[in-house]
Design a protein around this motif. Structure first.
Motif, short mmCIF file in Angstrom:
data_model
loop_
_atom_site.label_atom_id
_atom_site.label_comp_id
_atom_site.label_asym_id
_atom_site.label_seq_id
_atom_site.Cartn_x
_atom_site.Cartn_y
_atom_site.Cartn_z
N GLY A 261 0.81 -1.21 0.00
CA GLY A 261 0.00 0.00 0.00
C GLY A 261 0.84 1.26 0.00
O GLY A 261 0.41 2.30 0.53
N LEU A 262 2.03 1.19 -0.64
CA LEU A 262 2.97 2.31 -0.62
C LEU A 262 3.42 2.68 -2.02
O LEU A 262 3.34 1.86 -2.95
CB LEU A 262 4.22 1.93 0.20
N THR A 263 3.91 3.89 -2.18
CA THR A 263 4.64 4.23 -3.40
C THR A 263 6.05 3.66 -3.28
O THR A 263 6.47 3.23 -2.20
CB THR A 263 4.74 5.75 -3.59
N LEU A 264 6.80 3.67 -4.38
CA LEU A 264 8.17 3.17 -4.32
C LEU A 264 9.02 3.98 -3.34
O LEU A 264 9.81 3.43 -2.57
CB LEU A 264 8.81 3.21 -5.71
N ALA A 265 8.86 5.30 -3.37
CA ALA A 265 9.64 6.15 -2.46
C ALA A 265 9.29 5.83 -1.00
O ALA A 265 10.17 5.75 -0.15
CB ALA A 265 9.39 7.62 -2.76
N GLN A 266 8.01 5.66 -0.71
CA GLN A 266 7.60 5.34 0.66
C GLN A 266 8.15 3.98 1.08
O GLN A 266 8.58 3.80 2.23
CB GLN A 266 6.07 5.34 0.75
N LEU A 267 8.15 3.02 0.15
CA LEU A 267 8.70 1.70 0.46
C LEU A 267 10.19 1.81 0.80
O LEU A 267 10.66 1.18 1.76
CB LEU A 267 8.52 0.76 -0.73
#
Length: 328
Positions: A261-267
Protein backbone atom coordinates in the motif's frame (compact mmCIF):
# COMPACT_ATOMS: atom_id res chain seq x y z
CA UNK A 1 4.88 11.29 13.28
CA UNK A 2 6.65 8.76 15.45
CA UNK A 3 9.88 9.30 17.38
CA UNK A 4 12.91 7.24 18.31
CA UNK A 5 15.59 7.65 20.95
CA UNK A 6 18.96 8.66 19.50
CA UNK A 7 21.58 6.21 20.68
CA UNK A 8 22.01 5.69 24.40
CA UNK A 9 20.82 9.22 25.15
CA UNK A 10 17.69 11.01 26.24
CA UNK A 11 17.21 12.77 22.90
CA UNK A 12 14.13 11.87 20.85
CA UNK A 13 14.13 12.65 17.13
CA UNK A 14 11.47 12.22 14.46
CA UNK A 15 11.61 9.04 12.37
CA UNK A 16 11.79 11.29 9.31
CA UNK A 17 14.28 14.15 9.35
CA UNK A 18 14.28 17.00 6.87
CA UNK A 19 17.66 17.67 5.24
CA UNK A 20 18.75 20.45 2.90
CA UNK A 21 21.78 18.98 1.12
CA UNK A 22 21.77 19.93 -2.59
CA UNK A 23 18.60 22.00 -2.27
CA UNK A 24 18.63 25.08 -0.04
CA UNK A 25 20.89 27.83 -1.23
CA UNK A 26 21.52 26.12 -4.57
CA UNK A 27 18.90 24.11 -6.48
CA UNK A 28 15.77 25.52 -4.82
CA UNK A 29 14.73 29.16 -4.51
CA UNK A 30 14.37 30.37 -0.94
CA UNK A 31 10.57 30.77 -1.04
CA UNK A 32 10.24 27.15 -2.15
CA UNK A 33 12.78 26.00 0.44
CA UNK A 34 10.80 27.76 3.17
CA UNK A 35 7.59 26.13 1.90
CA UNK A 36 9.26 22.71 2.20
CA UNK A 37 10.35 23.44 5.78
CA UNK A 38 6.80 24.55 6.64
CA UNK A 39 5.45 21.34 5.10
CA UNK A 40 7.89 19.34 7.21
CA UNK A 41 6.77 21.09 10.37
CA UNK A 42 3.10 20.60 9.44
CA UNK A 43 3.79 16.88 8.91
CA UNK A 44 5.20 16.57 12.42
CA UNK A 45 8.89 16.48 11.50
CA UNK A 46 10.91 17.99 14.34
CA UNK A 47 14.44 17.06 13.22
CA UNK A 48 16.31 19.22 10.69
CA UNK A 49 19.69 18.28 9.26
CA UNK A 50 22.17 20.57 7.52
CA UNK A 51 25.92 21.26 7.31
CA UNK A 52 28.16 24.27 6.96
CA UNK A 53 29.48 23.02 3.60
CA UNK A 54 26.06 22.79 1.96
CA UNK A 55 26.00 25.55 -0.67
CA UNK A 56 29.13 26.87 1.07
CA UNK A 57 27.22 27.91 4.22
CA UNK A 58 24.15 29.28 2.38
CA UNK A 59 22.03 26.23 3.25
CA UNK A 60 22.41 26.88 6.97
CA UNK A 61 21.36 30.50 6.47
CA UNK A 62 18.26 29.50 4.50
CA UNK A 63 17.26 26.95 7.14
CA UNK A 64 17.83 29.47 9.93
CA UNK A 65 15.50 31.95 8.27
CA UNK A 66 12.91 29.26 7.49
CA UNK A 67 12.79 28.19 11.16
CA UNK A 68 12.79 31.72 12.55
CA UNK A 69 9.84 32.26 14.86
CA UNK A 70 9.46 28.58 15.74
CA UNK A 71 9.72 27.64 19.41
CA UNK A 72 13.35 26.50 19.68
CA UNK A 73 12.60 23.68 22.13
CA UNK A 74 10.11 22.21 19.64
CA UNK A 75 12.65 21.05 17.05
CA UNK A 76 16.06 19.39 16.88
CA UNK A 77 18.78 21.03 14.82
CA UNK A 78 21.68 19.00 13.42
CA UNK A 79 24.71 20.37 11.61
CA UNK A 80 28.20 19.21 10.65
CA UNK A 81 31.82 20.29 10.26
CA UNK A 82 34.78 19.07 8.18
CA UNK A 83 34.59 20.09 4.52
CA UNK A 84 36.08 23.39 3.26
CA UNK A 85 34.06 26.55 3.78
CA UNK A 86 34.78 30.22 3.24
CA UNK A 87 37.71 31.35 1.08
CA UNK A 88 39.58 28.07 1.46
CA UNK A 89 42.38 29.10 3.81
CA UNK A 90 44.70 26.51 5.41
CA UNK A 91 42.45 26.16 8.47
CA UNK A 92 39.13 26.36 6.64
CA UNK A 93 38.62 22.58 6.58
CA UNK A 94 39.13 19.43 8.60
CA UNK A 95 38.76 18.53 12.26
CA UNK A 96 41.52 20.58 13.82
CA UNK A 97 40.56 22.52 16.93
CA UNK A 98 40.76 25.94 15.24
CA UNK A 99 38.42 24.98 12.41
CA UNK A 100 35.95 23.21 14.70
CA UNK A 101 35.72 26.03 17.25
CA UNK A 102 35.33 28.71 14.58
CA UNK A 103 32.90 26.62 12.53
CA UNK A 104 30.43 26.07 15.36
CA UNK A 105 30.21 29.82 15.94
CA UNK A 106 29.57 30.43 12.23
CA UNK A 107 26.90 27.73 12.13
CA UNK A 108 25.09 29.11 15.17
CA UNK A 109 25.04 32.60 13.68
CA UNK A 110 23.68 31.38 10.35
CA UNK A 111 21.10 29.12 12.02
CA UNK A 112 20.00 31.96 14.31
CA UNK A 113 20.29 29.85 17.45
CA UNK A 114 22.34 29.63 20.62
CA UNK A 115 22.93 25.89 20.28
CA UNK A 116 22.50 22.89 18.02
CA UNK A 117 21.11 19.65 19.33
CA UNK A 118 23.70 17.52 17.53
CA UNK A 119 27.10 18.53 16.14
CA UNK A 120 28.69 15.99 13.81
CA UNK A 121 32.10 15.33 12.29
CA UNK A 122 31.20 15.22 8.60
CA UNK A 123 34.04 12.81 7.79
CA UNK A 124 37.07 11.34 9.57
CA UNK A 125 40.20 13.52 9.45
CA UNK A 126 43.35 11.43 9.04
CA UNK A 127 45.57 14.53 9.31
CA UNK A 128 44.57 15.51 12.87
CA UNK A 129 44.99 13.50 16.10
CA UNK A 130 41.62 12.07 17.05
CA UNK A 131 42.24 13.21 20.62
CA UNK A 132 42.35 16.84 19.45
CA UNK A 133 39.11 16.48 17.53
CA UNK A 134 37.19 14.80 20.35
CA UNK A 135 38.42 17.28 22.95
CA UNK A 136 37.23 20.18 20.77
CA UNK A 137 33.82 18.54 20.43
CA UNK A 138 33.65 17.93 24.18
CA UNK A 139 34.49 21.57 24.86
CA UNK A 140 31.70 22.69 22.53
CA UNK A 141 29.24 20.56 24.49
CA UNK A 142 30.49 21.94 27.80
CA UNK A 143 30.15 25.48 26.45
CA UNK A 144 26.49 24.73 25.67
CA UNK A 145 26.89 25.29 21.94
CA UNK A 146 25.89 21.68 21.19
CA UNK A 147 23.95 19.21 23.31
CA UNK A 148 25.30 16.02 21.75
CA UNK A 149 27.97 14.90 19.29
CA UNK A 150 28.01 12.50 16.37
CA UNK A 151 29.96 11.50 13.27
CA UNK A 152 29.24 10.82 9.62
CA UNK A 153 30.62 8.14 7.29
CA UNK A 154 33.18 6.76 9.74
CA UNK A 155 34.37 3.16 9.62
CA UNK A 156 33.66 0.71 12.43
CA UNK A 157 37.23 1.06 13.70
CA UNK A 158 37.05 4.87 13.65
CA UNK A 159 33.73 4.84 15.50
CA UNK A 160 35.14 2.48 18.13
CA UNK A 161 38.12 4.77 18.77
CA UNK A 162 35.98 7.91 18.78
CA UNK A 163 33.44 6.41 21.17
CA UNK A 164 36.18 5.36 23.60
CA UNK A 165 37.67 8.86 23.69
CA UNK A 166 34.22 10.43 24.03
CA UNK A 167 33.53 8.23 27.07
CA UNK A 168 36.81 9.31 28.66
CA UNK A 169 35.74 12.93 28.16
CA UNK A 170 32.26 12.21 29.61
CA UNK A 171 30.61 13.44 26.39
CA UNK A 172 29.19 10.29 24.76
CA UNK A 173 29.09 9.82 21.01
CA UNK A 174 25.45 9.03 20.18
CA UNK A 175 25.00 9.13 16.40
CA UNK A 176 26.43 8.12 13.05
CA UNK A 177 25.15 9.55 9.77
CA UNK A 178 25.78 7.24 6.81
CA UNK A 179 24.32 6.73 3.39
CA UNK A 180 21.92 3.78 3.57
CA UNK A 181 19.29 2.37 1.24
CA UNK A 182 18.05 -0.88 -0.28
CA UNK A 183 20.87 -0.54 -2.81
CA UNK A 184 23.65 0.79 -0.55
CA UNK A 185 24.09 -1.32 2.60
CA UNK A 186 27.78 -0.88 3.45
CA UNK A 187 27.00 -0.15 7.13
CA UNK A 188 25.36 -3.51 7.79
CA UNK A 189 28.36 -5.88 8.13
CA UNK A 190 30.53 -3.86 10.54
CA UNK A 191 29.27 -0.37 11.40
CA UNK A 192 25.83 -1.34 12.70
CA UNK A 193 27.12 -4.06 15.07
CA UNK A 194 29.73 -1.66 16.49
CA UNK A 195 27.15 1.09 16.91
CA UNK A 196 24.73 -1.26 18.66
CA UNK A 197 27.50 -2.15 21.09
CA UNK A 198 28.50 1.48 21.65
CA UNK A 199 24.98 2.87 22.07
CA UNK A 200 25.03 4.81 18.79
CA UNK A 201 22.11 5.19 16.37
CA UNK A 202 22.13 5.75 12.62
CA UNK A 203 20.60 8.88 11.07
CA UNK A 204 20.68 7.82 7.44
CA UNK A 205 20.80 9.93 4.29
CA UNK A 206 19.80 9.09 0.71
CA UNK A 207 17.23 6.41 1.70
CA UNK A 208 15.79 6.58 -1.82
CA UNK A 209 19.28 6.36 -3.38
CA UNK A 210 19.20 9.98 -4.53
CA UNK A 211 15.97 9.43 -6.43
CA UNK A 212 16.69 6.08 -8.07
CA UNK A 213 14.24 4.25 -5.80
CA UNK A 214 11.35 6.50 -6.74
CA UNK A 215 11.09 4.60 -10.03
CA UNK A 216 11.08 7.80 -12.09
CA UNK A 217 14.10 6.71 -14.15
CA UNK A 218 13.11 4.21 -16.83
CA UNK A 219 15.54 2.03 -18.82
CA UNK A 220 16.24 3.59 -22.21
CA UNK A 221 13.99 6.59 -21.57
CA UNK A 222 14.87 10.28 -21.54
CA UNK A 223 15.81 11.70 -18.17
CA UNK A 224 12.95 13.56 -16.45
CA UNK A 225 13.41 17.31 -16.77
CA UNK A 226 14.72 18.86 -13.56
CA UNK A 227 15.71 15.50 -12.08
CA UNK A 228 19.00 14.88 -10.30
CA UNK A 229 20.24 12.66 -13.13
CA UNK A 230 19.68 15.54 -15.54
CA UNK A 231 21.73 17.87 -13.35
CA UNK A 232 25.49 17.96 -14.04
CA UNK A 233 26.49 17.60 -10.40
CA UNK A 234 23.74 15.20 -9.45
CA UNK A 235 24.33 12.91 -12.41
CA UNK A 236 27.84 12.11 -11.16
CA UNK A 237 26.46 11.05 -7.77
CA UNK A 238 23.98 8.53 -9.13
CA UNK A 239 25.86 7.34 -12.20
CA UNK A 240 26.58 3.96 -10.56
CA UNK A 241 22.86 3.18 -10.52
CA UNK A 242 21.90 4.54 -13.95
CA UNK A 243 22.19 1.08 -15.48
CA UNK A 244 19.44 -0.91 -17.13
CA UNK A 245 19.80 -3.84 -14.73
CA UNK A 246 19.30 -1.56 -11.70
CA UNK A 247 16.52 0.49 -13.29
CA UNK A 248 14.67 -2.66 -14.38
CA UNK A 249 14.96 -4.10 -10.87
CA UNK A 250 13.55 -0.92 -9.37
CA UNK A 251 10.54 -1.19 -11.68
CA UNK A 252 10.10 -4.76 -10.45
CA UNK A 253 9.79 -3.41 -6.91
CA UNK A 254 6.55 -1.61 -7.84
CA UNK A 255 4.26 -4.64 -7.26
CA UNK A 256 5.88 -5.13 -3.85
CA UNK A 257 5.25 -1.49 -2.96
CA UNK A 258 1.64 -1.82 -4.12
CA UNK A 259 1.24 -4.94 -2.00
CA UNK A 260 2.31 -2.86 1.01
CA UNK A 261 0.00 0.00 0.00
CA UNK A 262 2.97 2.31 -0.62
CA UNK A 263 4.64 4.23 -3.40
CA UNK A 264 8.17 3.17 -4.32
CA UNK A 265 9.64 6.15 -2.46
CA UNK A 266 7.60 5.34 0.66
CA UNK A 267 8.70 1.70 0.46
CA UNK A 268 12.35 2.78 0.26
CA UNK A 269 12.06 5.04 3.31
CA UNK A 270 10.08 2.43 5.24
CA UNK A 271 12.73 -0.18 4.39
CA UNK A 272 15.57 1.71 6.11
CA UNK A 273 13.36 2.32 9.14
CA UNK A 274 12.96 -1.44 9.61
CA UNK A 275 16.56 -1.52 10.85
CA UNK A 276 16.29 -1.10 14.64
CA UNK A 277 19.64 0.74 14.75
CA UNK A 278 18.23 3.46 12.48
CA UNK A 279 16.73 6.34 14.48
CA UNK A 280 15.76 8.51 11.54
CA UNK A 281 15.80 8.71 7.74
CA UNK A 282 16.71 12.06 6.20
CA UNK A 283 14.61 13.19 3.28
CA UNK A 284 15.23 16.16 1.02
CA UNK A 285 12.65 17.94 -1.06
CA UNK A 286 12.36 20.51 -3.80
CA UNK A 287 8.56 20.61 -3.46
CA UNK A 288 6.34 20.45 -0.35
CA UNK A 289 4.33 17.54 -1.75
CA UNK A 290 7.47 15.38 -1.69
CA UNK A 291 7.65 15.89 2.07
CA UNK A 292 4.00 14.94 2.48
CA UNK A 293 4.50 11.76 0.43
CA UNK A 294 7.62 10.52 2.20
CA UNK A 295 6.24 11.09 5.69
CA UNK A 296 3.67 8.38 4.98
CA UNK A 297 6.47 5.84 5.51
CA UNK A 298 6.36 6.57 9.25
CA UNK A 299 5.18 3.66 11.37
CA UNK A 300 5.01 1.22 8.45
CA UNK A 301 5.92 -2.36 9.35
CA UNK A 302 7.20 -4.55 6.52
CA UNK A 303 6.84 -8.25 7.22
CA UNK A 304 9.64 -10.75 6.75
CA UNK A 305 8.15 -12.22 3.57
CA UNK A 306 7.94 -8.82 1.90
CA UNK A 307 11.54 -8.04 2.88
CA UNK A 308 12.62 -11.32 1.30
CA UNK A 309 10.86 -10.34 -1.93
CA UNK A 310 12.78 -7.06 -2.00
CA UNK A 311 16.08 -8.89 -1.51
CA UNK A 312 15.18 -11.34 -4.27
CA UNK A 313 14.46 -8.55 -6.77
CA UNK A 314 17.70 -6.74 -5.90
CA UNK A 315 19.91 -9.84 -5.75
CA UNK A 316 23.35 -9.10 -7.21
CA UNK A 317 22.73 -5.34 -7.30
CA UNK A 318 23.24 -4.44 -3.63
CA UNK A 319 26.51 -2.84 -2.48
CA UNK A 320 27.47 -3.99 1.02
CA UNK A 321 31.29 -3.86 1.09
CA UNK A 322 32.26 -2.01 4.31
CA UNK A 323 35.50 -0.88 2.64
CA UNK A 324 33.39 1.55 0.61
CA UNK A 325 32.42 3.59 3.69
CA UNK A 326 32.71 7.33 2.92
CA UNK A 327 32.76 6.61 -0.82
CA UNK A 328 28.98 6.77 -1.22
Amino acid sequence: MEFRRLGRSGLNISEISYGNWLTHGSQVEEDQATACVRAALDAGITTFDTADVYANTAAESVLGRALAGQRRASYELLTKVYWPTGPGGPNDRGLGRKHIMESIDGSLERLQTDYVDLYQAHRYDHTVPLEETMLAFADIVRQGKALYIGVSEWTAEQITRGAALARELNVPLISHQPQYSMLWRVIEPQVVPVCEREGISQIVFSPIAQGILTGKYLPGAELPEGSRAADERGSKMIARWMRDDVLNAVQNLKPIAEEAGLTLAQLAVAWVLQNPNVASAIIGASRPEQVVENVKAVGVKLDAELLKKIDSVLEGLVTDDPRLTAQG
